[in-house]
Motif scaffolding. Structure first.
Motif, PDB file in Angstrom:
ATOM      1  N   PRO A   5       0.814  -1.225   0.000  1.00 55.43           N
ATOM      2  CA  PRO A   5       0.000   0.000   0.000  1.00 55.43           C
ATOM      3  C   PRO A   5       0.848   1.275   0.000  1.00 55.43           C
ATOM      4  O   PRO A   5       0.466   2.270  -0.615  1.00 55.43           O
ATOM      5  N   VAL A   6       2.000   1.238   0.647  1.00 58.12           N
ATOM      6  CA  VAL A   6       2.892   2.398   0.624  1.00 58.12           C
ATOM      7  C   VAL A   6       3.443   2.596  -0.785  1.00 58.12           C
ATOM      8  O   VAL A   6       3.523   3.728  -1.287  1.00 58.12           O
ATOM      9  N   ASP A  38      -1.547 -11.604 -14.689  1.00 62.55           N
ATOM     10  CA  ASP A  38      -2.201 -12.416 -15.715  1.00 62.55           C
ATOM     11  C   ASP A  38      -3.668 -12.729 -15.441  1.00 62.55           C
ATOM     12  O   ASP A  38      -4.478 -12.684 -16.343  1.00 62.55           O
ATOM     13  N   HIS A  39      -4.004 -13.038 -14.230  1.00 66.01           N
ATOM     14  CA  HIS A  39      -5.378 -13.458 -13.923  1.00 66.01           C
ATOM     15  C   HIS A  39      -6.135 -12.399 -13.147  1.00 66.01           C
ATOM     16  O   HIS A  39      -6.969 -12.711 -12.299  1.00 66.01           O
ATOM     17  N   THR A  40      -5.830 -11.134 -13.466  1.00 64.78           N
ATOM     18  CA  THR A  40      -6.526 -10.021 -12.825  1.00 64.78           C
ATOM     19  C   THR A  40      -7.142  -9.139 -13.889  1.00 64.78           C
ATOM     20  O   THR A  40      -6.841  -9.279 -15.080  1.00 64.78           O
ATOM     21  N   TRP A  41      -7.965  -8.207 -13.468  1.00 69.63           N
ATOM     22  CA  TRP A  41      -8.568  -7.269 -14.415  1.00 69.63           C
ATOM     23  C   TRP A  41      -7.537  -6.269 -14.951  1.00 69.63           C
ATOM     24  O   TRP A  41      -7.825  -5.504 -15.857  1.00 69.63           O
ATOM     25  N   LEU A  42      -6.324  -6.317 -14.400  1.00 65.42           N
ATOM     26  CA  LEU A  42      -5.245  -5.428 -14.826  1.00 65.42           C
ATOM     27  C   LEU A  42      -4.247  -6.124 -15.759  1.00 65.42           C
ATOM     28  O   LEU A  42      -3.170  -5.597 -16.024  1.00 65.42           O
ATOM     29  N   ALA A  43      -4.617  -7.288 -16.274  1.00 65.15           N
ATOM     30  CA  ALA A  43      -3.723  -8.074 -17.134  1.00 65.15           C
ATOM     31  C   ALA A  43      -3.289  -7.303 -18.380  1.00 65.15           C
ATOM     32  O   ALA A  43      -2.218  -7.580 -18.930  1.00 65.15           O
ATOM     33  N   ALA A  91      -3.475  -0.022  -7.979  1.00 69.24           N
ATOM     34  CA  ALA A  91      -4.181  -1.306  -8.002  1.00 69.24           C
ATOM     35  C   ALA A  91      -3.288  -2.403  -8.573  1.00 69.24           C
ATOM     36  O   ALA A  91      -3.262  -3.529  -8.061  1.00 69.24           O
ATOM     37  N   ALA A  92      -2.536  -2.079  -9.609  1.00 71.86           N
ATOM     38  CA  ALA A  92      -1.652  -3.077 -10.236  1.00 71.86           C
ATOM     39  C   ALA A  92      -0.561  -3.539  -9.277  1.00 71.86           C
ATOM     40  O   ALA A  92      -0.253  -4.739  -9.214  1.00 71.86           O
ATOM     41  N   LEU A  93       0.017  -2.624  -8.522  1.00 72.60           N
ATOM     42  CA  LEU A  93       1.096  -3.005  -7.610  1.00 72.60           C
ATOM     43  C   LEU A  93       0.607  -3.887  -6.464  1.00 72.60           C
ATOM     44  O   LEU A  93       1.384  -4.656  -5.901  1.00 72.60           O
ATOM     45  N   THR A  94      -0.665  -3.785  -6.131  1.00 75.86           N
ATOM     46  CA  THR A  94      -1.200  -4.563  -5.011  1.00 75.86           C
ATOM     47  C   THR A  94      -2.053  -5.755  -5.444  1.00 75.86           C
ATOM     48  O   THR A  94      -2.368  -6.612  -4.624  1.00 75.86           O
ATOM     49  N   ALA A  95      -2.407  -5.825  -6.725  1.00 81.12           N
ATOM     50  CA  ALA A  95      -3.265  -6.916  -7.212  1.00 81.12           C
ATOM     51  C   ALA A  95      -2.695  -8.306  -6.969  1.00 81.12           C
ATOM     52  O   ALA A  95      -3.448  -9.222  -6.622  1.00 81.12           O
ATOM     53  N   PRO A  96      -1.375  -8.532  -7.122  1.00 72.41           N
ATOM     54  CA  PRO A  96      -0.855  -9.880  -6.876  1.00 72.41           C
ATOM     55  C   PRO A  96      -1.072 -10.359  -5.433  1.00 72.41           C
ATOM     56  O   PRO A  96      -0.964 -11.547  -5.156  1.00 72.41           O
ATOM     57  N   TYR A  97      -1.366  -9.437  -4.544  1.00 68.84           N
ATOM     58  CA  TYR A  97      -1.595  -9.778  -3.135  1.00 68.84           C
ATOM     59  C   TYR A  97      -3.082  -9.713  -2.780  1.00 68.84           C
ATOM     60  O   TYR A  97      -3.432  -9.619  -1.610  1.00 68.84           O
ATOM     61  N   SER A  98      -3.931  -9.719  -3.812  1.00 66.70           N
ATOM     62  CA  SER A  98      -5.384  -9.646  -3.645  1.00 66.70           C
ATOM     63  C   SER A  98      -5.802  -8.416  -2.852  1.00 66.70           C
ATOM     64  O   SER A  98      -6.755  -8.454  -2.078  1.00 66.70           O
ATOM     65  N   ALA A  99      -5.088  -7.328  -3.052  1.00 68.16           N
ATOM     66  CA  ALA A  99      -5.384  -6.090  -2.333  1.00 68.16           C
ATOM     67  C   ALA A  99      -5.538  -4.923  -3.302  1.00 68.16           C
ATOM     68  O   ALA A  99      -5.221  -3.788  -2.974  1.00 68.16           O
ATOM     69  N   TRP A 100      -6.041  -5.217  -4.504  1.00 67.74           N
ATOM     70  CA  TRP A 100      -6.115  -4.175  -5.516  1.00 67.74           C
ATOM     71  C   TRP A 100      -6.965  -2.988  -5.089  1.00 67.74           C
ATOM     72  O   TRP A 100      -6.667  -1.851  -5.439  1.00 67.74           O
ATOM     73  N   SER A 101      -8.024  -3.215  -4.310  1.00 66.89           N
ATOM     74  CA  SER A 101      -8.874  -2.086  -3.914  1.00 66.89           C
ATOM     75  C   SER A 101      -8.131  -1.150  -2.960  1.00 66.89           C
ATOM     76  O   SER A 101      -8.272   0.070  -3.037  1.00 66.89           O
ATOM     77  N   THR A 102      -7.329  -1.716  -2.079  1.00 69.91           N
ATOM     78  CA  THR A 102      -6.507  -0.896  -1.188  1.00 69.91           C
ATOM     79  C   THR A 102      -5.487  -0.113  -2.006  1.00 69.91           C
ATOM     80  O   THR A 102      -5.286   1.087  -1.783  1.00 69.91           O
TER      81      THR A 102
END
Length: 157
Positions: A5-6, A38-43, A91-102
């Motif tokens: 998040p930082v 790859d398997h996110t909405w940010l692929a 969102a992209a930087l946190t998506a691999p950790y399932s935290a894209w909304s944060t």
């Protein structure tokens, strides 16, 4: 280790300085496979044509920023573009950790801060120097180097 998040907040700050540069940086690390989207909405960031195209747009933005007819970053459409850029990159930087909304929210906050603080600082420094050009180049360097270091930190985690 810096929390994601930082990093999302920081990439938002870079988006507040230059809209396209952080998008290009994120797309390069995604394309290189260093940021698994790859398997996110940010692929879309990882598609082979996105990084080169965004890089060309980022270069054009760096040039265009110096032109007298370039609108202020505080104009609604320009400000909104920076917010969207910060949100997507965060969102992209946190998506691999399932935290894209944060990450999305942190990127938005960073983009707002970066836009307003970047404008205030650039205005003051340019007034003090009597010229905008060197300050604009310094801002370019902060955005490019900052975005690069942020995505590198996200990669090396």
């Amino acid at each position: 280790m810096i929390s994601t998040p930082v990093l999302a907040l920081c990439i938002g700050l870079a988006a507040g300085l230059r809209t396209i540069t952080p998008l290009a940086a994120v797309s390069w690390v995604a394309w290189l496979g260093w940021l698994p989207l790859d398997h996110t909405w940010l692929a879309f960031f990882g598609h082979p044509w996105v990084a080169p195209v965004l890089t060309l747009f980022a270069i054009a933005e760096l040039v265009g920023d110096k032109l007298p007819q370039t609108p202020s970053r505080r104009k609604p459409a320009v400000f909104a573009a920076r917010i969207v850029s910060g949100a997507l990159c965060g969102a992209a930087l946190t998506a691999p950790y399932s935290a894209w909304s944060t990450g999305l929210m942190a990127g938005i906050v960073g983009a707002v801060i970066g836009t307003l603080a970047g404008h205030a600082l650039r205005t003051r420094l340019a007034a003090g120097l009597g010229r905008d050009w060197p300050v604009a180049l310094g801002e370019d360097a902060v955005a490019v180097i900052g975005a690069t270091l942020i995505v590198w930190a996200a990669h090396t985690g």
